[in-house]
Design a protein around this motif. Structure first.
Motif, PDB file in Angstrom:
ATOM      1  N   HIS A 138       8.611 -10.404  -1.727  1.00  0.00           N
ATOM      2  CA  HIS A 138       8.404 -10.503  -3.171  1.00  0.00           C
ATOM      3  C   HIS A 138       7.587  -9.365  -3.754  1.00  0.00           C
ATOM      4  O   HIS A 138       7.019  -9.505  -4.841  1.00  0.00           O
ATOM      5  CB  HIS A 138       7.750 -11.852  -3.502  1.00  0.00           C
ATOM      6  N   CYS A 139       7.533  -8.258  -3.059  1.00  0.00           N
ATOM      7  CA  CYS A 139       6.850  -7.096  -3.629  1.00  0.00           C
ATOM      8  C   CYS A 139       7.627  -6.631  -4.857  1.00  0.00           C
ATOM      9  O   CYS A 139       8.843  -6.427  -4.806  1.00  0.00           O
ATOM     10  CB  CYS A 139       6.765  -5.970  -2.603  1.00  0.00           C
ATOM     11  N   GLY A 140       6.916  -6.445  -5.982  1.00  0.00           N
ATOM     12  CA  GLY A 140       7.570  -6.070  -7.226  1.00  0.00           C
ATOM     13  C   GLY A 140       7.818  -4.586  -7.368  1.00  0.00           C
ATOM     14  O   GLY A 140       8.534  -4.162  -8.275  1.00  0.00           O
ATOM     15  N   LEU A 141       7.224  -3.778  -6.483  1.00  0.00           N
ATOM     16  CA  LEU A 141       7.434  -2.336  -6.537  1.00  0.00           C
ATOM     17  C   LEU A 141       8.580  -1.981  -5.599  1.00  0.00           C
ATOM     18  O   LEU A 141       8.452  -2.104  -4.380  1.00  0.00           O
ATOM     19  CB  LEU A 141       6.156  -1.597  -6.123  1.00  0.00           C
ATOM     20  N   ARG A 142       9.695  -1.579  -6.164  1.00  0.00           N
ATOM     21  CA  ARG A 142      10.872  -1.256  -5.365  1.00  0.00           C
ATOM     22  C   ARG A 142      11.733  -0.235  -6.099  1.00  0.00           C
ATOM     23  O   ARG A 142      11.741  -0.171  -7.320  1.00  0.00           O
ATOM     24  CB  ARG A 142      11.675  -2.527  -5.049  1.00  0.00           C
ATOM     25  N   ARG A 190       1.307   1.153  -7.380  1.00  0.00           N
ATOM     26  CA  ARG A 190       1.086   2.600  -7.346  1.00  0.00           C
ATOM     27  C   ARG A 190       2.381   3.349  -7.671  1.00  0.00           C
ATOM     28  O   ARG A 190       3.129   3.748  -6.784  1.00  0.00           O
ATOM     29  CB  ARG A 190       0.570   2.994  -5.960  1.00  0.00           C
ATOM     30  N   PHE A 191       2.642   3.550  -8.951  1.00  0.00           N
ATOM     31  CA  PHE A 191       3.819   4.330  -9.341  1.00  0.00           C
ATOM     32  C   PHE A 191       3.696   5.786  -8.919  1.00  0.00           C
ATOM     33  O   PHE A 191       4.702   6.487  -8.825  1.00  0.00           O
ATOM     34  CB  PHE A 191       4.034   4.239 -10.852  1.00  0.00           C
ATOM     35  N   VAL A 247      16.258   4.204  -9.760  1.00  0.00           N
ATOM     36  CA  VAL A 247      15.342   3.402 -10.577  1.00  0.00           C
ATOM     37  C   VAL A 247      14.155   2.980  -9.711  1.00  0.00           C
ATOM     38  O   VAL A 247      14.336   2.541  -8.570  1.00  0.00           O
ATOM     39  CB  VAL A 247      16.035   2.150 -11.149  1.00  0.00           C
ATOM     40  N   LEU A 248      12.975   3.125 -10.261  1.00  0.00           N
ATOM     41  CA  LEU A 248      11.764   2.602  -9.626  1.00  0.00           C
ATOM     42  C   LEU A 248      11.165   1.576 -10.574  1.00  0.00           C
ATOM     43  O   LEU A 248      10.781   1.909 -11.700  1.00  0.00           O
ATOM     44  CB  LEU A 248      10.759   3.722  -9.347  1.00  0.00           C
ATOM     45  N   MET A 249      11.119   0.320 -10.152  1.00  0.00           N
ATOM     46  CA  MET A 249      10.621  -0.755 -11.007  1.00  0.00           C
ATOM     47  C   MET A 249       9.276  -1.262 -10.508  1.00  0.00           C
ATOM     48  O   MET A 249       8.964  -1.188  -9.315  1.00  0.00           O
ATOM     49  CB  MET A 249      11.616  -1.918 -11.060  1.00  0.00           C
TER      50      MET A 249
END
Length: 400
Positions: free
Chosen positions: A172-176, A112-113, A102-104
């Motif tokens: 707290h980076c939201g891209l993970r 940057r998705f 999963v990439l959220m």
């Protein structure tokens, strides 16, 4: 390769069912119409670049601006989430996802998705959770408010490293990205912004393999109002971090009270400077009792964490490990309580006798009174700790 569930043909979207996606993009959404299409297209580019079958899941939190229709038109699968909140939306989206990876990330087109291959590589090499680090990547001008960039994120990330020993520079980076099974096993329960902190902290407590990689951050489109509330959400993150760090929240503060109490008593006993009045002993007694209460809460919390996350949580030394060893530990605490109660009672009787017969000086009587209160405080500490642990064991139906 086309995204799972949709295939592009002559500019139109035709349904194409594939029950085995390997990668799921999960995007929480609440009225993101101006940016959602660009975000989903970014996911398409990132998914294509990975070479994996993928799907795009938009967890909609009750949008009323056409976001649902936009998501469907762009080839995403929409999951309605009636419970409001960033964490609630992500949790529902992750549960609905079908990929093993999963990439959220947010729906505001700041993340940057299309960097998906960078996040997938560590997962395929064995990592459980891959965090983006915006500070080691590129933060475009205006992409992060001054307070977030130089105060909020750095301070909270530093606290995260101090409290939990997590080697993460951007807490707290939201891209993970993560293994879906690993994160579901954490039983994350927060519905708000602190969901992001809960994920990292519990992953660390469970000894999951965390990796951090640089990522870029783009500015919000003009006129978009961020969902994040600086002070409110910052406080919620801090409160959650302290709640999951008994060593600092209880043991650290309790140790300070204990040291202050002993220093005040020593100053009174040696008649040092201004600390010769009985008020010093009253304050010392209060601090000692407070220390006992805080350390008791630490021991009980450590017991709970050890039961839930493993015995390495909140190390308290061999003494605490022995105290918390099943029934024998509870028995030791109760025996200690009885012994300290007996000692305190004996000291109280000596104190009363000395006071009535004036066999000791006022200074010595005050010291004896302090030692009596110390004995009784330790007795209460041992009893309350043993009783609370016993209740937890019974409540959890554990074998002890």
């Amino acid at each position: 390769m086309s995204p799972i569930g949709w295939e592009f043909r002559s500019g139109a979207l035709d349904l194409q069912v594939d029950a085995d996606p390997q990668l799921s993009f999960v995007i929480p959404c609440l009225n993101e119409a101006p940016t959602l299409a660009a975000t989903i297209r970014d996911c398409h580019r990132g998914g294509e670049a990975t070479g994996l079958n993928f799907e795009i899941v938009v967890a909609d939190n009750g949008s009323s601006d056409g976001s649902v229709q936009i998501a469907q038109q762009e080839g995403a699968r929409v999951v309605p989430v009636p419970i409001r909140g960033y964490g609630a939306a992500l949790s529902a989206g992750i549960k609905a996802a079908r990929g093993c990876f999963v990439l959220m990330g947010d729906a505001d087109s700041t993340y940057r998705f299309d960097q998906a291959p960078l996040f997938l590589a560590p997962l395929q090499a064995g990592a459980d959770l891959v965090m983006g680090n915006r500070f080691s990547g590129t933060i475009s001008p205006g992409a992060m408010p001054f307070l977030h960039r130089y105060l909020g994120n750095p301070v909270l990330s530093l606290l995260g490293r101090m409290l939990f020993g997590i080697d993460v520079g951007d807490f707290h980076c939201g891209l993970r990205a993560f293994r879906r099974s690993s994160i579901l096993a954490l039983s994350l329960c927060n519905t708000g912004m602190e969901y992001a902190s809960e994920m990292v902290i519990k992953a660390s407590l469970r000894d999951l393999h965390l990796v951090e990689i640089p990522t870029d951050l783009r500015p919000n489109p003009p006129g978009r109002r961020p969902h994040l509330r600086t002070w409110r959400d910052g406080w919620r993150h801090l409160k959650f971090m302290l709640s999951f760090s008994p060593r600092y929240a209880f043991l650290g503060f309790g140790s300070v009270c204990l040291v202050a109490s002993l220093l005040l008593y020593s100053s009174y006993a040696t008649q040092l400077s201004i600390f010769t009045g009985t008020t010093s002993l009253l304050v010392a007694g209060f601090l000692f009792y407070s220390a006992c209460a805080l350390i008791s809460d630490y021991v009980v919390t450590r017991f709970f964490f050890a039961q839930r996350y493993g015995n390495h949580i909140g190390r308290g030394g061999r003494l605490i490990d022995r105290l918390l060893h099943g029934r024998s530990g509870i028995d030791r605490l109760m025996k200690s309580s009885v012994a300290m109660l007996a000692l305190g009672t004996a000291l109280m009787m000596i104190l009363l006798h000395a006071y009535q017969n004036a066999s000791l000086s006022e200074h010595a009587i005050s010291q004896l009174a302090f030692l009596t209160s110390v004995s009784l405080s330790v007795a209460l500490f041992s009893y309350l700790t043993g009783a609370k642990i016993s209740t937890l064991v019974a409540f959890q139906d554990c074998e002890f």
